[in-house]
Design a protein around this motif. Structure first.
Motif, mmCIF file in Angstrom:
data_model
loop_
_atom_site.group_PDB
_atom_site.id
_atom_site.type_symbol
_atom_site.label_atom_id
_atom_site.label_comp_id
_atom_site.label_asym_id
_atom_site.label_seq_id
_atom_site.Cartn_x
_atom_site.Cartn_y
_atom_site.Cartn_z
ATOM 1 N N ASN A 11 0.727 -1.355 0.250
ATOM 2 C CA ASN A 11 0.014 0.157 0.017
ATOM 3 C C ASN A 11 0.689 1.048 0.065
ATOM 4 O O ASN A 11 1.808 1.276 0.382
ATOM 5 C CB ASN A 11 -0.998 0.078 1.476
ATOM 6 C CG ASN A 11 -1.776 -1.102 1.264
ATOM 7 O OD1 ASN A 11 -2.697 -1.333 0.310
ATOM 8 N ND2 ASN A 11 -1.660 -1.990 2.283
ATOM 9 N N ARG A 12 0.302 2.320 -0.304
ATOM 10 C CA ARG A 12 1.167 3.577 -0.642
ATOM 11 C C ARG A 12 0.189 4.841 -0.233
ATOM 12 O O ARG A 12 -0.801 4.863 -0.579
ATOM 13 C CB ARG A 12 1.717 3.713 -1.942
ATOM 14 C CG ARG A 12 2.499 4.798 -2.354
ATOM 15 C CD ARG A 12 3.128 5.115 -3.569
ATOM 16 N NE ARG A 12 2.074 5.136 -4.760
ATOM 17 C CZ ARG A 12 1.749 6.303 -5.098
ATOM 18 N NH1 ARG A 12 2.215 7.272 -4.707
ATOM 19 N NH2 ARG A 12 0.805 6.364 -5.970
ATOM 20 N N VAL A 13 1.082 5.642 0.560
ATOM 21 C CA VAL A 13 0.587 7.098 0.642
ATOM 22 C C VAL A 13 1.506 7.814 0.135
ATOM 23 O O VAL A 13 2.596 8.169 0.248
ATOM 24 C CB VAL A 13 0.607 7.407 2.318
ATOM 25 C CG1 VAL A 13 -0.120 8.824 2.369
ATOM 26 C CG2 VAL A 13 -0.505 6.452 3.099
ATOM 27 N N GLY A 14 0.996 8.775 -0.810
ATOM 28 C CA GLY A 14 1.659 9.406 -1.883
ATOM 29 C C GLY A 14 2.067 10.755 -1.285
ATOM 30 O O GLY A 14 3.160 11.085 -0.914
ATOM 31 N N TYR A 15 0.960 11.697 -0.955
ATOM 32 C CA TYR A 15 1.349 13.076 -0.582
ATOM 33 C C TYR A 15 0.241 13.580 0.320
ATOM 34 O O TYR A 15 -0.946 13.545 -0.041
ATOM 35 C CB TYR A 15 1.189 13.984 -1.741
ATOM 36 C CG TYR A 15 1.556 15.485 -1.573
ATOM 37 C CD1 TYR A 15 2.823 15.873 -0.908
ATOM 38 C CD2 TYR A 15 0.729 16.394 -1.841
ATOM 39 C CE1 TYR A 15 3.224 17.173 -0.937
ATOM 40 C CE2 TYR A 15 1.145 17.972 -1.649
ATOM 41 C CZ TYR A 15 2.341 18.071 -1.308
ATOM 42 O OH TYR A 15 2.548 19.251 -1.091
ATOM 43 N N VAL A 16 0.599 14.126 1.465
ATOM 44 C CA VAL A 16 -0.419 14.603 2.490
ATOM 45 C C VAL A 16 0.139 16.135 2.826
ATOM 46 O O VAL A 16 1.431 16.338 3.314
ATOM 47 C CB VAL A 16 -0.624 13.807 3.869
ATOM 48 C CG1 VAL A 16 -1.471 14.642 4.827
ATOM 49 C CG2 VAL A 16 -1.025 12.330 3.429
ATOM 50 N N LYS A 17 -0.551 17.040 2.546
ATOM 51 C CA LYS A 17 0.016 18.509 2.897
ATOM 52 C C LYS A 17 -1.224 19.289 3.918
ATOM 53 O O LYS A 17 -2.412 19.046 3.498
ATOM 54 C CB LYS A 17 -0.248 19.357 1.573
ATOM 55 C CG LYS A 17 0.613 20.651 1.858
ATOM 56 C CD LYS A 17 0.856 21.490 0.537
ATOM 57 C CE LYS A 17 1.192 22.816 0.763
ATOM 58 N NZ LYS A 17 1.414 23.578 -0.410
ATOM 59 N N GLN A 18 -0.937 19.770 5.207
ATOM 60 C CA GLN A 18 -1.680 20.333 5.925
ATOM 61 C C GLN A 18 -1.041 21.709 6.208
ATOM 62 O O GLN A 18 0.284 21.994 6.440
ATOM 63 C CB GLN A 18 -1.640 19.554 7.240
ATOM 64 C CG GLN A 18 -2.390 18.198 7.136
ATOM 65 C CD GLN A 18 -2.158 17.345 8.488
ATOM 66 O OE1 GLN A 18 -1.144 17.272 8.797
ATOM 67 N NE2 GLN A 18 -3.408 16.901 8.810
ATOM 68 N N ILE A 19 -1.933 22.756 5.956
ATOM 69 C CA ILE A 19 -1.693 23.999 6.170
ATOM 70 C C ILE A 19 -2.598 24.876 7.313
ATOM 71 O O ILE A 19 -3.866 24.662 7.207
ATOM 72 C CB ILE A 19 -1.731 24.967 5.072
ATOM 73 C CG1 ILE A 19 -0.766 24.584 3.884
ATOM 74 C CG2 ILE A 19 -1.242 26.513 5.258
ATOM 75 C CD1 ILE A 19 -0.857 24.937 2.354
ATOM 76 N N GLN A 20 -1.878 25.449 8.264
ATOM 77 C CA GLN A 20 -2.693 25.766 9.470
ATOM 78 C C GLN A 20 -1.934 27.058 9.391
ATOM 79 O O GLN A 20 -0.832 27.385 9.749
ATOM 80 C CB GLN A 20 -2.481 25.116 10.585
ATOM 81 C CG GLN A 20 -2.949 25.946 11.757
ATOM 82 C CD GLN A 20 -4.589 25.990 11.848
ATOM 83 O OE1 GLN A 20 -5.004 27.196 11.637
ATOM 84 N NE2 GLN A 20 -5.547 25.095 11.735
#
Length: 176
Positions: free
Chosen positions: A130-139
């Protein structure tokens, strides 16, 4: 103005289904359940989008080679308002060779306790891959970003995570 609440539930129990979502407003919840192989939830165009405050998205996929938030668009939660809001995304893929392509959360200048972004991703399967490619969080304010990823199986990958917040005056970001 009175607040609105919307609950969207979608269930698909076959192969090669596609799910798309566009919610604009506050306090929305969406649940997408897909079982079978080669299902997609959110694509490059159109993206799976929730725009507003205090929105929640849950996606459950069982079966092999399913994809969520395909690269180039994916899943996008945005709160453009200057208020205390918590944006949540929960993803569970319970089989092999699944992909979470792209997940993005963005919130405006929220300087209230309890505000922030939260993403929980669980990928499990006997063989894995399984793969998680890109997670981006901006606060933009003093809230925090929280990311929890749990992968079981072999040859699983977590590729890119970006978290940005005003940690000088707020609570720190967290990745587990």
């Amino acid at each position: 103005l009175a607040g609105t609440t919307a609950l969207v539930m979608t269930t698909a129990a076959a192969d090669q289904n596609e799910a798309f979502l566009l919610q604009t407003g506050n306090n929305h919840s969406a649940l997408i359940t897909q079982s079978g192989d080669k299902n997609d939830a959110g694509a490059a165009t159109p993206t799976m989008t929730q725009d507003g405050e205090n929105n929640q998205l849950v996606i459950l996929q069982s079966g092999d080679r399913n994809q969520i938030g395909l690269e180039g668009g994916g899943i996008y939660q945005d709160n453009p308002y200057d208020n205390g809001s918590l944006m949540r995304i929960g993803i569970t893929q319970s089989s092999d060779r699944n992909v979470v392509g792209q997940v993005m959360q963005s919130t405006a200048d929220q300087n209230e306790a309890g505000s922030g972004n939260s993403v929980d991703i669980t990928q499990s399967g006997w063989w894995g891959r399984n793969r998680v490619g890109y997670v981006k969080q901006i606060q933009a304010g003093t809230g925090n970003n929280q990311l929890e990823v749990e992968q079981s199986g072999s040859k699983d990958r977590l590729e890119t995570v970006t978290q940005t917040s005003n940690v000088a005056t707020g609570t720190p970001n967290r990745i587990t």
